[in-house]
Scaffold this motif. Structure first.
Motif, PDB file in Angstrom:
ATOM      1  N   ALA A 165      -8.266   9.647-101.007  1.00  0.00           N
ATOM      2  CA  ALA A 165      -9.113   9.010 -99.994  1.00  0.00           C
ATOM      3  C   ALA A 165     -10.020  10.042 -99.332  1.00  0.00           C
ATOM      4  CB  ALA A 165      -8.240   8.308 -98.952  1.00  0.00           C
ATOM      5  N   TRP A 166      -9.493  11.244 -99.048  1.00  0.00           N
ATOM      6  CA  TRP A 166     -10.288  12.310 -98.418  1.00  0.00           C
ATOM      7  C   TRP A 166     -11.459  12.713 -99.315  1.00  0.00           C
ATOM      8  CZ3 TRP A 166     -10.645  14.498 -93.747  1.00  0.00           C
ATOM      9  CH2 TRP A 166     -11.379  15.664 -93.636  1.00  0.00           C
ATOM     10  N   GLN A 167     -11.180  12.934-100.592  1.00  0.00           N
ATOM     11  CA  GLN A 167     -12.235  13.353-101.518  1.00  0.00           C
ATOM     12  C   GLN A 167     -13.301  12.260-101.669  1.00  0.00           C
ATOM     13  OE1 GLN A 167     -12.383  16.449-102.507  1.00  0.00           O
ATOM     14  NE2 GLN A 167     -10.411  16.873-101.580  1.00  0.00           N
ATOM     15  N   THR A 168     -12.866  11.022-101.786  1.00  0.00           N
ATOM     16  CA  THR A 168     -13.803   9.911-101.932  1.00  0.00           C
ATOM     17  C   THR A 168     -14.643   9.726-100.672  1.00  0.00           C
ATOM     18  OG1 THR A 168     -12.283   8.822-103.462  1.00  0.00           O
ATOM     19  CG2 THR A 168     -13.995   7.451-102.467  1.00  0.00           C
ATOM     20  N   ALA A 169     -14.010   9.785 -99.515  1.00  0.00           N
ATOM     21  CA  ALA A 169     -14.733   9.642 -98.253  1.00  0.00           C
ATOM     22  C   ALA A 169     -15.723  10.785 -98.060  1.00  0.00           C
ATOM     23  CB  ALA A 169     -13.747   9.594 -97.088  1.00  0.00           C
ATOM     24  N   SER A 170     -15.327  11.994 -98.400  1.00  0.00           N
ATOM     25  CA  SER A 170     -16.222  13.149 -98.270  1.00  0.00           C
ATOM     26  C   SER A 170     -17.490  12.950 -99.092  1.00  0.00           C
ATOM     27  CB  SER A 170     -15.514  14.432 -98.718  1.00  0.00           C
ATOM     28  OG  SER A 170     -14.455  14.745 -97.869  1.00  0.00           O
ATOM     29  N   ASN A 171     -17.331  12.471-100.308  1.00  0.00           N
ATOM     30  CA  ASN A 171     -18.487  12.219-101.165  1.00  0.00           C
ATOM     31  C   ASN A 171     -19.338  11.065-100.647  1.00  0.00           C
ATOM     32  OD1 ASN A 171     -18.044  14.285-103.027  1.00  0.00           O
ATOM     33  ND2 ASN A 171     -16.651  13.025-104.222  1.00  0.00           N
ATOM     34  N   TYR A 196      -0.300   1.992 -90.407  1.00  0.00           N
ATOM     35  CA  TYR A 196      -1.166   3.083 -90.836  1.00  0.00           C
ATOM     36  C   TYR A 196      -0.328   4.114 -91.573  1.00  0.00           C
ATOM     37  CZ  TYR A 196      -4.964   1.279 -88.059  1.00  0.00           C
ATOM     38  OH  TYR A 196      -5.962   0.484 -87.572  1.00  0.00           O
ATOM     39  N   GLY A 197      -0.951   4.796 -92.496  1.00  0.00           N
ATOM     40  CA  GLY A 197      -0.261   5.838 -93.247  1.00  0.00           C
ATOM     41  C   GLY A 197      -0.817   7.186 -92.839  1.00  0.00           C
ATOM     42  N   PRO A 198      -0.971   8.079 -93.772  1.00  0.00           N
ATOM     43  CA  PRO A 198      -1.518   9.379 -93.440  1.00  0.00           C
ATOM     44  C   PRO A 198      -2.889   9.261 -92.778  1.00  0.00           C
ATOM     45  CG  PRO A 198      -0.623   9.416 -95.658  1.00  0.00           C
ATOM     46  CD  PRO A 198      -0.614   7.989 -95.199  1.00  0.00           C
ATOM     47  N   ILE A 199      -3.114  10.095 -91.769  1.00  0.00           N
ATOM     48  CA  ILE A 199      -4.409  10.215 -91.114  1.00  0.00           C
ATOM     49  C   ILE A 199      -4.790  11.686 -91.177  1.00  0.00           C
ATOM     50  CG2 ILE A 199      -5.734   9.944 -88.992  1.00  0.00           C
ATOM     51  CD1 ILE A 199      -3.703   7.733 -88.202  1.00  0.00           C
ATOM     52  N   TRP A 200      -5.876  11.961 -91.857  1.00  0.00           N
ATOM     53  CA  TRP A 200      -6.336  13.342 -92.026  1.00  0.00           C
ATOM     54  C   TRP A 200      -7.671  13.514 -91.324  1.00  0.00           C
ATOM     55  CZ3 TRP A 200      -5.432  15.128 -97.787  1.00  0.00           C
ATOM     56  CH2 TRP A 200      -4.061  15.082 -98.060  1.00  0.00           C
ATOM     57  N   SER A 201      -7.876  14.689 -90.737  1.00  0.00           N
ATOM     58  CA  SER A 201      -9.123  15.009 -90.042  1.00  0.00           C
ATOM     59  C   SER A 201      -9.544  16.428 -90.358  1.00  0.00           C
ATOM     60  CB  SER A 201      -8.940  14.883 -88.526  1.00  0.00           C
ATOM     61  OG  SER A 201      -8.552  13.582 -88.178  1.00  0.00           O
ATOM     62  N   GLY A 202     -10.844  16.640 -90.344  1.00  0.00           N
ATOM     63  CA  GLY A 202     -11.385  17.975 -90.567  1.00  0.00           C
ATOM     64  C   GLY A 202     -12.892  17.919 -90.615  1.00  0.00           C
ATOM     65  N   LEU A 231       1.051  -0.534 -98.745  1.00  0.00           N
ATOM     66  CA  LEU A 231       1.244   0.853 -98.310  1.00  0.00           C
ATOM     67  C   LEU A 231       2.680   1.110 -97.855  1.00  0.00           C
ATOM     68  CD1 LEU A 231       0.065   3.655 -97.652  1.00  0.00           C
ATOM     69  CD2 LEU A 231      -0.522   2.759 -95.393  1.00  0.00           C
ATOM     70  N   ARG A 232       3.285   0.149 -97.239  1.00  0.00           N
ATOM     71  CA  ARG A 232       4.656   0.338 -96.735  1.00  0.00           C
ATOM     72  C   ARG A 232       5.654   0.640 -97.850  1.00  0.00           C
ATOM     73  NH1 ARG A 232       3.526  -5.126 -96.146  1.00  0.00           N
ATOM     74  NH2 ARG A 232       4.706  -6.449 -97.567  1.00  0.00           N
ATOM     75  N   ASN A 233       5.306   0.282 -99.094  1.00  0.00           N
ATOM     76  CA  ASN A 233       6.198   0.544-100.219  1.00  0.00           C
ATOM     77  C   ASN A 233       6.070   1.960-100.775  1.00  0.00           C
ATOM     78  OD1 ASN A 233       7.289  -2.045-100.127  1.00  0.00           O
ATOM     79  ND2 ASN A 233       5.687  -2.864-101.438  1.00  0.00           N
ATOM     80  N   TYR A 234       5.056   2.696-100.340  1.00  0.00           N
ATOM     81  CA  TYR A 234       4.895   4.089-100.758  1.00  0.00           C
ATOM     82  C   TYR A 234       5.647   4.970 -99.767  1.00  0.00           C
ATOM     83  CZ  TYR A 234       1.171   2.549-103.877  1.00  0.00           C
ATOM     84  OH  TYR A 234       0.449   1.933-104.866  1.00  0.00           O
ATOM     85  N   LYS A 235       6.912   5.179-100.023  1.00  0.00           N
ATOM     86  CA  LYS A 235       7.754   5.933 -99.086  1.00  0.00           C
ATOM     87  C   LYS A 235       7.853   7.411 -99.444  1.00  0.00           C
ATOM     88  CE  LYS A 235      10.432   1.866 -97.856  1.00  0.00           C
ATOM     89  NZ  LYS A 235       9.375   1.296 -97.121  1.00  0.00           N
ATOM     90  N   ASP A 236       7.561   7.761-100.686  1.00  0.00           N
ATOM     91  CA  ASP A 236       7.633   9.144-101.138  1.00  0.00           C
ATOM     92  C   ASP A 236       6.496   9.958-100.511  1.00  0.00           C
ATOM     93  OD1 ASP A 236       8.654  11.247-103.020  1.00  0.00           O
ATOM     94  OD2 ASP A 236       6.595  11.057-103.773  1.00  0.00           O
ATOM     95  N   ALA A 237       6.829  11.082 -99.896  1.00  0.00           N
ATOM     96  CA  ALA A 237       5.834  11.918 -99.215  1.00  0.00           C
ATOM     97  C   ALA A 237       4.758  12.424-100.165  1.00  0.00           C
ATOM     98  CB  ALA A 237       6.520  13.089 -98.524  1.00  0.00           C
ATOM     99  N   LYS A 238       5.135  12.762-101.392  1.00  0.00           N
ATOM    100  CA  LYS A 238       4.147  13.254-102.360  1.00  0.00           C
ATOM    101  C   LYS A 238       3.158  12.155-102.730  1.00  0.00           C
ATOM    102  CE  LYS A 238       6.501  17.047-104.655  1.00  0.00           C
ATOM    103  NZ  LYS A 238       6.920  17.585-105.954  1.00  0.00           N
ATOM    104  N   ALA A 239       3.642  10.955-102.919  1.00  0.00           N
ATOM    105  CA  ALA A 239       2.762   9.837-103.273  1.00  0.00           C
ATOM    106  C   ALA A 239       1.789   9.542-102.135  1.00  0.00           C
ATOM    107  CB  ALA A 239       3.582   8.593-103.599  1.00  0.00           C
ATOM    108  N   ARG A 240       2.288   9.572-100.909  1.00  0.00           N
ATOM    109  CA  ARG A 240       1.430   9.310 -99.752  1.00  0.00           C
ATOM    110  C   ARG A 240       0.384  10.412 -99.585  1.00  0.00           C
ATOM    111  NH1 ARG A 240       3.429   5.281 -96.422  1.00  0.00           N
ATOM    112  NH2 ARG A 240       2.622   6.182 -94.491  1.00  0.00           N
ATOM    113  N   ALA A 241       0.797  11.658 -99.821  1.00  0.00           N
ATOM    114  CA  ALA A 241      -0.145  12.773 -99.730  1.00  0.00           C
ATOM    115  C   ALA A 241      -1.206  12.675-100.821  1.00  0.00           C
ATOM    116  CB  ALA A 241       0.588  14.106 -99.804  1.00  0.00           C
ATOM    117  N   LEU A 242      -0.824  12.251-102.012  1.00  0.00           N
ATOM    118  CA  LEU A 242      -1.786  12.091-103.093  1.00  0.00           C
ATOM    119  C   LEU A 242      -2.787  10.986-102.766  1.00  0.00           C
ATOM    120  CD1 LEU A 242      -2.844  12.805-105.887  1.00  0.00           C
ATOM    121  CD2 LEU A 242      -1.175  11.224-106.835  1.00  0.00           C
ATOM    122  N   LEU A 243      -2.306   9.873-102.237  1.00  0.00           N
ATOM    123  CA  LEU A 243      -3.209   8.800-101.822  1.00  0.00           C
ATOM    124  C   LEU A 243      -4.182   9.295-100.750  1.00  0.00           C
ATOM    125  CD1 LEU A 243      -0.712   5.801-101.585  1.00  0.00           C
ATOM    126  CD2 LEU A 243      -2.633   6.020-103.179  1.00  0.00           C
TER     127      LEU A 243
END
Length: 95
Positions: free
Chosen positions: A29-35, A59-65, A13-25
């Protein structure tokens, strides 16, 4: 009983420095976890979902909702991992 946290291990994960790539990951993860958790039983009709990407030591992106909707809190700040600590700790009884 009214929230669920999914920790997603992302190798290197530390090698994914591009914001777009991290947001896509994080979005994948959000869609898979939701399902994955939509069939669980909760005490509320709109439980909270937390999805955190995790590398070997960070840790990388942390999303909540709310489950079944888009995340309303999207962060990519290492200090934000504190938001999910309470989901893993049972509150001590009041004295």
């Amino acid at each position: 009983p009214d929230a669920v946290a999914i920790m997603v291990h992302v190798p290197e994960l530390r090698n994914y420095k591009d914001a777009k790539a991290r947001a896509l990951l994080a979005d994948l993860a959000w869609q898979t976890a939701s399902n994955a958790v939509k069939e669980l039983t909760f005490t509320t009709p709109t439980p909270t979902l937390h999805v955190a990407l995790r590398g070997f030591a960070s840790y990388g992106p942390i999303w909540s909702g709310k489950l079944g909707s888009e995340p309303d809190v999207k962060t990519d700040n290492l200090d934000e991992k504190r938001r999910i600590y309470s989901l893993f700790v049972t509150a001590a009884p009041a004295k």
